[in-house]
Write a protein that holds these residues in place. Sequence first.
Motif, PDB file in Angstrom:
ATOM      1  N   ARG A 223      -7.580   9.287 -12.667  1.00 50.89           N
ATOM      2  CA  ARG A 223      -7.225   9.804 -13.995  1.00 50.89           C
ATOM      3  C   ARG A 223      -5.717   9.863 -14.207  1.00 50.89           C
ATOM      4  NH1 ARG A 223      -9.268  15.137 -16.109  1.00 50.89           N
ATOM      5  NH2 ARG A 223      -8.138  14.230 -17.874  1.00 50.89           N
ATOM      6  N   GLY A 224      -4.954   9.572 -13.143  1.00 52.57           N
ATOM      7  CA  GLY A 224      -3.503   9.583 -13.266  1.00 52.57           C
ATOM      8  C   GLY A 224      -2.896  10.961 -13.117  1.00 52.57           C
ATOM      9  N   ILE A 225      -3.711  11.954 -12.756  1.00 55.65           N
ATOM     10  CA  ILE A 225      -3.204  13.320 -12.593  1.00 55.65           C
ATOM     11  C   ILE A 225      -2.428  13.435 -11.289  1.00 55.65           C
ATOM     12  CG2 ILE A 225      -3.879  15.748 -12.344  1.00 55.65           C
ATOM     13  CD1 ILE A 225      -6.297  15.095 -14.157  1.00 55.65           C
ATOM     14  N   LEU A 226      -2.901  12.747 -10.248  1.00 49.70           N
ATOM     15  CA  LEU A 226      -2.179  12.659  -8.984  1.00 49.70           C
ATOM     16  C   LEU A 226      -1.819  11.199  -8.737  1.00 49.70           C
ATOM     17  CD1 LEU A 226      -4.323  15.000  -6.687  1.00 49.70           C
ATOM     18  CD2 LEU A 226      -2.209  15.575  -7.890  1.00 49.70           C
ATOM     19  N   GLN A 227      -0.677  10.980  -8.115  1.00 47.89           N
ATOM     20  CA  GLN A 227      -0.242   9.617  -7.840  1.00 47.89           C
ATOM     21  C   GLN A 227      -0.351   9.242  -6.371  1.00 47.89           C
ATOM     22  OE1 GLN A 227       1.690  11.200 -10.614  1.00 47.89           O
ATOM     23  NE2 GLN A 227       0.106   9.967 -11.587  1.00 47.89           N
ATOM     24  N   GLY A 228      -0.793  10.142  -5.522  1.00 47.97           N
ATOM     25  CA  GLY A 228      -0.925   9.821  -4.112  1.00 47.97           C
ATOM     26  C   GLY A 228       0.352  10.079  -3.336  1.00 47.97           C
ATOM     27  N   GLY A 229       0.416   9.513  -2.136  1.00 45.54           N
ATOM     28  CA  GLY A 229       1.549   9.762  -1.252  1.00 45.54           C
ATOM     29  C   GLY A 229       1.157  10.743  -0.167  1.00 45.54           C
ATOM     30  N   SER A 230       2.138  11.337   0.480  1.00 44.78           N
ATOM     31  CA  SER A 230       1.876  12.292   1.538  1.00 44.78           C
ATOM     32  C   SER A 230       1.218  13.547   0.964  1.00 44.78           C
ATOM     33  CB  SER A 230       3.176  12.685   2.242  1.00 44.78           C
ATOM     34  OG  SER A 230       4.012  13.416   1.359  1.00 44.78           O
ATOM     35  N   TYR A 231       0.615  14.361   1.834  1.00 42.48           N
ATOM     36  CA  TYR A 231      -0.025  15.584   1.341  1.00 42.48           C
ATOM     37  C   TYR A 231       0.999  16.530   0.729  1.00 42.48           C
ATOM     38  CZ  TYR A 231      -2.931  19.677   0.953  1.00 42.48           C
ATOM     39  OH  TYR A 231      -3.596  20.771   0.445  1.00 42.48           O
TER      40      TYR A 231
ATOM     41  N   ARG B 289       3.573  15.699  -0.939  1.00 50.43           N
ATOM     42  CA  ARG B 289       3.823  15.207  -2.303  1.00 50.43           C
ATOM     43  C   ARG B 289       2.662  15.569  -3.233  1.00 50.43           C
ATOM     44  NH1 ARG B 289       7.524  11.949  -4.429  1.00 50.43           N
ATOM     45  NH2 ARG B 289       7.026  10.756  -6.312  1.00 50.43           N
ATOM     46  N   LEU B 290       1.447  15.492  -2.717  1.00 48.52           N
ATOM     47  CA  LEU B 290       0.288  15.887  -3.527  1.00 48.52           C
ATOM     48  C   LEU B 290       0.389  17.359  -3.917  1.00 48.52           C
ATOM     49  CD1 LEU B 290      -2.721  14.151  -1.738  1.00 48.52           C
ATOM     50  CD2 LEU B 290      -1.623  13.478  -3.873  1.00 48.52           C
ATOM     51  N   ARG B 291       0.873  18.195  -2.997  1.00 51.43           N
ATOM     52  CA  ARG B 291       1.035  19.627  -3.291  1.00 51.43           C
ATOM     53  C   ARG B 291       2.016  19.833  -4.436  1.00 51.43           C
ATOM     54  NH1 ARG B 291       2.436  23.373   1.607  1.00 51.43           N
ATOM     55  NH2 ARG B 291       2.024  24.942   0.002  1.00 51.43           N
ATOM     56  N   VAL B 292       3.112  19.088  -4.412  1.00 51.88           N
ATOM     57  CA  VAL B 292       4.114  19.197  -5.481  1.00 51.88           C
ATOM     58  C   VAL B 292       3.516  18.753  -6.809  1.00 51.88           C
ATOM     59  CG1 VAL B 292       6.316  18.323  -6.339  1.00 51.88           C
ATOM     60  CG2 VAL B 292       6.079  18.929  -3.928  1.00 51.88           C
ATOM     61  N   GLN B 293       2.806  17.620  -6.804  1.00 58.15           N
ATOM     62  CA  GLN B 293       2.195  17.116  -8.029  1.00 58.15           C
ATOM     63  C   GLN B 293       1.174  18.115  -8.583  1.00 58.15           C
ATOM     64  OE1 GLN B 293       0.559  13.343  -6.833  1.00 58.15           O
ATOM     65  NE2 GLN B 293       2.578  12.431  -6.487  1.00 58.15           N
ATOM     66  N   ALA B 294       0.390  18.699  -7.693  1.00 57.27           N
ATOM     67  CA  ALA B 294      -0.602  19.683  -8.125  1.00 57.27           C
ATOM     68  C   ALA B 294       0.078  20.908  -8.720  1.00 57.27           C
ATOM     69  CB  ALA B 294      -1.485  20.089  -6.941  1.00 57.27           C
ATOM     70  N   SER B 295       1.125  21.393  -8.074  1.00 60.31           N
ATOM     71  CA  SER B 295       1.836  22.584  -8.548  1.00 60.31           C
ATOM     72  C   SER B 295       2.455  22.354  -9.919  1.00 60.31           C
ATOM     73  CB  SER B 295       2.935  22.980  -7.550  1.00 60.31           C
ATOM     74  OG  SER B 295       2.376  23.322  -6.304  1.00 60.31           O
ATOM     75  N   LEU B 296       3.068  21.190 -10.122  1.00 63.20           N
ATOM     76  CA  LEU B 296       3.709  20.891 -11.415  1.00 63.20           C
ATOM     77  C   LEU B 296       2.676  20.738 -12.524  1.00 63.20           C
ATOM     78  CD1 LEU B 296       6.521  18.393 -10.349  1.00 63.20           C
ATOM     79  CD2 LEU B 296       6.766  20.789 -11.010  1.00 63.20           C
TER      80      LEU B 296
END
Length: 219
Positions: free
Chosen positions: A184-192, A194-201
């Motif tokens: 869905r483009g909500i997360l872009q992947g990468g290290s965990y 980085r996923l935490r940062v994307q989720a938080s934002l």
Amino acid sequence: MKPGRVARASEAIAASLLEDMGFRVKGVRVKVEVSGVEVGEVDILAEKGGETYAVEVKAGALDVSGVRQAYVNAQLLGAKPLVVARGLADDSARVLAERLGVEVITLPDSLPLTPEEVHEAVKHAVLEALEELASRLFNCPTLTREEAETLEAVAASETIKEAGERLGVTVEDLAGRLGSLRRRGILQGGSYKRLRVQASLTLLCRMLRERGGAAVPRP
């Protein structure tokens, strides 16, 4: 200069150190996947004496979070956990590393980087972070309840295993949820991390929108 210069320098030194110790480097920045979904990344994959090692490289001292990350990634890859770092941050990290069987190799004190290279690496890292922050805060997706709960668990957990425990699901089930969020483009992947940062934002954007923040447009 591209982002990640400091990290790559540390990895190059670690790879050289491992080869001097008799390891054979099989790959660098190896993706960690669960059920075909990327959930993390290992800095170096190496082999010695018929054993495969998932190697994490830390430019500084190894803390408890780093020990957990190394252990979980190694488990997912079916390898032995190994960390190259500038020693252990404290007794907690030492005890946990010993308990989990995470081997630690000490990294040399100095890295071959000039002050100008460090400056450029920091500048690019800051600009990249600001770009992602702006993108997240001005592009708020509409989340289902399950998606919001998944993002909250990821943002609050140091490892994917811990996030799964918070949700009461297996790592495989959580990987499936993360894969859906990526599609869905909500997360872009990468290290965990980085996923935490994307989720938080993403959650921050959602919170501001729900509170009627004028600076955050609705999708």
